[in-house]
Design a protein around this motif. Structure first.
Motif: not given
Length: 337
Positions: A47-53, A60-64
């Motif tokens: 998981i891309e940690a930067q996109s969560l911040k 991002y979570l919706l697309n995943l």
């Protein structure tokens, strides 16, 4: 020319439609692990940690989630599809993932005394038939319920043995024996429950206020409350066999019968006449004198209190400006001098 124009319009519509929706083909570096029996998809990709911040975390979570759901649906469509009246259906395979149990496995109940005895003697449990043949009426009757065999209501005649008490009612004795048997069976049932519970307390069916585990005193208290809840306040409620007397019950007042024996009535009347014919006074002199003295003391105390109140009232009136007559005369004489 017209056909080419129509094909161009269809391609434009399809391209516009595809631009609105994402493709069903999703590419992942590491393939997902599926358990289609549970409809479970496990994503092992990083998981891309930067996109969560950032602020775009929800997108991002919706697309995943959308991509993983699309891959799961693609796997389901690989199975043969059946068209039914209710719609399209797919036969899923058996699940592989073992889910944890919500509640612990129930413990085995301890056998009752009868079950232990039957196990030692080798007695097998057999299902009894519902109907039993009655030799008296030569008919088949149910074992229990309405018009059952050996119904005590149908016994209009009971054979009395030679050594029986002639003053004893055989019908009443039979009903009492039946009540004792029922009470004994209920006691044994509750004792088996207490043995299985290993707490020494019996879970008896009681009202909601007493539904918790109760001790002996609380059960007797609940029994007394249930007995007094009738319209007659428990006066005509029949008692159970070997039931202890309620401790809270007070002493009942005993009255003499209206119609009694002649000898008892004669003795009571003679006793009253003797008291009336005696020269000595029936009155208790000591008690009368002590009552008179106490009354006199109370009267004197009341008079004393009344005199104190009068003096107080005079003193208050003098202070308020109401001067007595003697003071007025003394002031007048001083002025004349």
């Amino acid at each position: 020319m017209e056909a080419e124009e129509e094909s161009m319009d269809v391609e434009a519509i399809l391209s516009a439609h595809q631009s609105k929706f994402k493709s069903t083909e999703v590419n992942k570096e590491v393939e997902l692990q599926f358990d289609l029996g549970r409809l479970l998809a496990t994503d092992l990709n990083e998981i891309e940690a930067q996109s969560l911040k950032t602020k775009q975390k929800d997108g991002y979570l919706l697309n995943l989630m959308r991509d993983n759901t699309q891959l799961l649906i693609n796997e389901i469509w690989k199975f043969p599809v059946e068209n039914n009246d209710g719609g399209i259906s797919v036969q899923l395979p058996s699940p592989k993932t073992v889910l944890p149990r919500e509640k612990p496995i129930p413990k085995e109940k301890e056998p009752t005394k009868w079950e232990q005895f039957a196990q030692t003697k080798g007695i097998a449990k057999k299902k009894r038939s519902k109907m039993v043949f009655d030799e008296k009426s030569q008919e088949w009757k149910p074992r229990w319920g309405y018009k059952r065999i050996n119904d005590p209501k149908e016994d209009w005649l009971i054979e009395v043995p030679d050594n029986a008490d002639p003053y004893e009612d055989p019908f009443e004795k039979k009903s009492e024996d039946r009540k004792e048997r029922i009470a004994k069976n209920e006691y044994q049932r509750l004792r088996n429950i207490a043995r299985a519970d290993k707490s020494g307390r019996v879970k008896a069916p009681l009202p909601p206020a007493y539904a918790a585990k109760l001790n002996k005193h609380q059960v007797t208290h609940a029994l007394g409350m249930a007995r007094k809840s009738t319209a007659s306040i428990g006066k005509f409620t029949p008692k159970l066999s070997k039931e202890p007397a309620a401790k809270s019950a007070g002493k009942k007042s005993k009255f003499r019968p209206v119609v009694g024996k002649k000898g008892e009535e004669r003795a009571l009347n003679l006793e009253i006449l003797k008291k009336m014919s005696k020269k000595t006074d029936i009155l208790d002199v000591k008690k009368a004198t002590s009552k008179f003295i106490s009354d006199e003391h109370e009267k004197a105390h009341a008079e004393k209190q009344q005199g104190i109140r009068k003096k107080k009232n005079k003193h208050v009136s003098h202070k308020a400006g109401k001067k007595p007559v003697k003071l007025m005369k003394q002031k007048a004489r001083r002025k004349k001098r």
